[in-house]
Scaffold this motif. Sequence first.
Motif, PDB file in Angstrom:
ATOM      1  N   VAL A  93      21.368 -15.056 -28.901  1.00 51.75           N
ATOM      2  CA  VAL A  93      22.159 -14.797 -30.110  1.00 51.75           C
ATOM      3  C   VAL A  93      21.271 -14.476 -31.310  1.00 51.75           C
ATOM      4  CG1 VAL A  93      24.084 -16.234 -29.349  1.00 51.75           C
ATOM      5  CG2 VAL A  93      22.270 -17.251 -30.746  1.00 51.75           C
ATOM      6  N   ASP A  94      19.976 -14.801 -31.230  1.00 50.54           N
ATOM      7  CA  ASP A  94      19.089 -14.518 -32.357  1.00 50.54           C
ATOM      8  C   ASP A  94      17.636 -14.635 -31.900  1.00 50.54           C
ATOM      9  OD1 ASP A  94      18.295 -13.897 -34.914  1.00 50.54           O
ATOM     10  OD2 ASP A  94      18.598 -15.907 -35.728  1.00 50.54           O
ATOM     11  N   VAL A  95      16.758 -13.939 -32.613  1.00 49.61           N
ATOM     12  CA  VAL A  95      15.318 -14.032 -32.369  1.00 49.61           C
ATOM     13  C   VAL A  95      14.656 -14.260 -33.720  1.00 49.61           C
ATOM     14  CG1 VAL A  95      13.252 -12.895 -31.485  1.00 49.61           C
ATOM     15  CG2 VAL A  95      15.478 -12.439 -30.421  1.00 49.61           C
ATOM     16  N   ARG A  96      13.929 -15.391 -33.854  1.00 52.40           N
ATOM     17  CA  ARG A  96      13.341 -15.767 -35.138  1.00 52.40           C
ATOM     18  C   ARG A  96      11.818 -15.855 -35.024  1.00 52.40           C
ATOM     19  NH1 ARG A  96      17.118 -21.001 -34.741  1.00 52.40           N
ATOM     20  NH2 ARG A  96      19.173 -19.992 -34.752  1.00 52.40           N
ATOM     21  N   THR A  97      11.169 -15.795 -36.182  1.00 48.61           N
ATOM     22  CA  THR A  97       9.702 -15.880 -36.186  1.00 48.61           C
ATOM     23  C   THR A  97       9.171 -16.756 -37.319  1.00 48.61           C
ATOM     24  OG1 THR A  97       9.540 -13.904 -37.564  1.00 48.61           O
ATOM     25  CG2 THR A  97       9.454 -13.571 -35.169  1.00 48.61           C
ATOM     26  N   ARG A  98       9.988 -17.640 -37.864  1.00 48.67           N
ATOM     27  CA  ARG A  98       9.558 -18.398 -39.035  1.00 48.67           C
ATOM     28  C   ARG A  98       8.304 -19.223 -38.759  1.00 48.67           C
ATOM     29  NH1 ARG A  98      13.125 -22.718 -42.655  1.00 48.67           N
ATOM     30  NH2 ARG A  98      11.526 -23.042 -44.256  1.00 48.67           N
ATOM     31  N   PHE A  99       8.313 -20.008 -37.697  1.00 46.61           N
ATOM     32  CA  PHE A  99       7.147 -20.804 -37.328  1.00 46.61           C
ATOM     33  C   PHE A  99       6.496 -20.294 -36.044  1.00 46.61           C
ATOM     34  CE2 PHE A  99      10.023 -23.793 -39.588  1.00 46.61           C
ATOM     35  CZ  PHE A  99       9.234 -23.977 -40.719  1.00 46.61           C
ATOM     36  N   ALA A 100       7.299 -19.760 -35.158  1.00 44.05           N
ATOM     37  CA  ALA A 100       6.838 -19.176 -33.905  1.00 44.05           C
ATOM     38  C   ALA A 100       7.966 -18.281 -33.406  1.00 44.05           C
ATOM     39  CB  ALA A 100       6.527 -20.272 -32.876  1.00 44.05           C
ATOM     40  N   VAL A 101       7.666 -17.423 -32.441  1.00 43.07           N
ATOM     41  CA  VAL A 101       8.737 -16.631 -31.853  1.00 43.07           C
ATOM     42  C   VAL A 101       9.715 -17.583 -31.186  1.00 43.07           C
ATOM     43  CG1 VAL A 101       9.323 -14.904 -30.128  1.00 43.07           C
ATOM     44  CG2 VAL A 101       7.278 -14.615 -31.518  1.00 43.07           C
ATOM     45  N   THR A 152       1.127  -7.965 -35.625  1.00 43.90           N
ATOM     46  CA  THR A 152       0.769  -9.294 -35.130  1.00 43.90           C
ATOM     47  C   THR A 152       1.374  -9.501 -33.743  1.00 43.90           C
ATOM     48  OG1 THR A 152       2.732 -10.381 -36.064  1.00 43.90           O
ATOM     49  CG2 THR A 152       0.796 -10.162 -37.501  1.00 43.90           C
ATOM     50  N   ALA A 153       0.810 -10.449 -32.995  1.00 45.08           N
ATOM     51  CA  ALA A 153       1.321 -10.728 -31.650  1.00 45.08           C
ATOM     52  C   ALA A 153       2.761 -11.213 -31.695  1.00 45.08           C
ATOM     53  CB  ALA A 153       0.427 -11.747 -30.957  1.00 45.08           C
ATOM     54  N   SER A 154       3.066 -12.114 -32.633  1.00 39.36           N
ATOM     55  CA  SER A 154       4.430 -12.637 -32.730  1.00 39.36           C
ATOM     56  C   SER A 154       5.405 -11.538 -33.136  1.00 39.36           C
ATOM     57  CB  SER A 154       4.490 -13.793 -33.737  1.00 39.36           C
ATOM     58  OG  SER A 154       4.098 -13.351 -35.036  1.00 39.36           O
ATOM     59  N   GLY A 155       5.012 -10.699 -34.091  1.00 38.72           N
ATOM     60  CA  GLY A 155       5.893  -9.627 -34.538  1.00 38.72           C
ATOM     61  C   GLY A 155       6.142  -8.589 -33.465  1.00 38.72           C
ATOM     62  N   ALA A 156       5.096  -8.233 -32.714  1.00 37.44           N
ATOM     63  CA  ALA A 156       5.256  -7.247 -31.651  1.00 37.44           C
ATOM     64  C   ALA A 156       6.203  -7.756 -30.565  1.00 37.44           C
ATOM     65  CB  ALA A 156       3.897  -6.900 -31.051  1.00 37.44           C
ATOM     66  N   ALA A 157       6.036  -9.038 -30.190  1.00 37.23           N
ATOM     67  CA  ALA A 157       6.897  -9.618 -29.162  1.00 37.23           C
ATOM     68  C   ALA A 157       8.340  -9.718 -29.643  1.00 37.23           C
ATOM     69  CB  ALA A 157       6.382 -10.991 -28.759  1.00 37.23           C
ATOM     70  N   ALA A 158       8.541 -10.211 -30.873  1.00 37.04           N
ATOM     71  CA  ALA A 158       9.896 -10.339 -31.408  1.00 37.04           C
ATOM     72  C   ALA A 158      10.568  -8.976 -31.542  1.00 37.04           C
ATOM     73  CB  ALA A 158       9.851 -11.031 -32.766  1.00 37.04           C
ATOM     74  N   HIS A 159       9.807  -7.977 -31.997  1.00 33.65           N
ATOM     75  CA  HIS A 159      10.373  -6.627 -32.144  1.00 33.65           C
ATOM     76  C   HIS A 159      10.816  -6.070 -30.796  1.00 33.65           C
ATOM     77  CE1 HIS A 159      10.940  -2.601 -33.733  1.00 33.65           C
ATOM     78  NE2 HIS A 159      10.174  -2.142 -32.764  1.00 33.65           N
ATOM     79  N   ARG A 160      10.013  -6.298 -29.772  1.00 32.34           N
ATOM     80  CA  ARG A 160      10.362  -5.787 -28.435  1.00 32.34           C
ATOM     81  C   ARG A 160      11.628  -6.449 -27.909  1.00 32.34           C
ATOM     82  NH1 ARG A 160      10.713  -1.469 -25.484  1.00 32.34           N
ATOM     83  NH2 ARG A 160      10.197  -1.756 -23.268  1.00 32.34           N
ATOM     84  N   VAL A 161      11.719  -7.773 -28.068  1.00 36.79           N
ATOM     85  CA  VAL A 161      12.908  -8.486 -27.589  1.00 36.79           C
ATOM     86  C   VAL A 161      14.144  -8.018 -28.355  1.00 36.79           C
ATOM     87  CG1 VAL A 161      14.026 -10.738 -27.385  1.00 36.79           C
ATOM     88  CG2 VAL A 161      11.603 -10.494 -26.817  1.00 36.79           C
ATOM     89  N   ARG A 162      14.040  -7.911 -29.668  1.00 40.98           N
ATOM     90  CA  ARG A 162      15.181  -7.467 -30.476  1.00 40.98           C
ATOM     91  C   ARG A 162      15.621  -6.052 -30.109  1.00 40.98           C
ATOM     92  NH1 ARG A 162      12.067  -9.762 -35.651  1.00 40.98           N
ATOM     93  NH2 ARG A 162      13.095 -11.791 -35.902  1.00 40.98           N
TER      94      ARG A 162
END
Length: 211
Positions: A93-101, A152-162
């Motif tokens: 339902v959501d993908v967040r990156t505030r502290f970690a993916v 960043t690694a977290s941003g790239a992963a979150a972007h791909r999942v989204r």
Amino acid sequence: MSKTPERPAAEHETYRAASAPWLTGFLVLLGLVVAVTGWGGTGAQHAAAVCGCLALVALGYALYWRPRLEVHPNEVRLVNPVRTVSIPWGRIVDVRTRFAVTVATAERAHSSFALPASGAGAALRAGADAVNRNHPIARPDGGVRVGDLTSTASGAAAHRVRSLWQRKIDTGELDVFAAEPRVEPVRTRVVAGPLATAALLLAASAVLYTV
């Protein structure tokens, strides 16, 4: 900088922290130093040095190399030091990156140990493309968190999942408005072996040194 996702034969994408190879390598080298400097005059001391070396290698694997986020055709898998969580696309339902993916479902949120949010330094190093490439869901108020920067690694992963999640919704593969989605439940598996092995080797090394 983000780590280039691996594409093994299983046709899934793997994301690790950019620092994972360096931290793993450091503990491996430290283990070799322990093996050489701890080599003593008795058989017990020899064994202790070897156990200490193997313990540090196991620790590097368990804490830095093994943890990862995998993007599969039918699920997103978070491999953490002790738990592996498999989340079907229809449960997200959501993908967040505030502290970690963090991949959220209707029931709870699951964080990736391997992909913590980057620090302020990442924002200073990021270019315009790292901001502009973000998925719209990452910019609800027009701003972009450091953890969402695609450099960043977290941003790239979150972007791909989204992006894949949005594509599945747009093509009708996922019906996010269904009252009872016909998808598998989230699966959680405890995998304590790697960390337990490191702990046992450390304990064995300490005992052997005292013999």
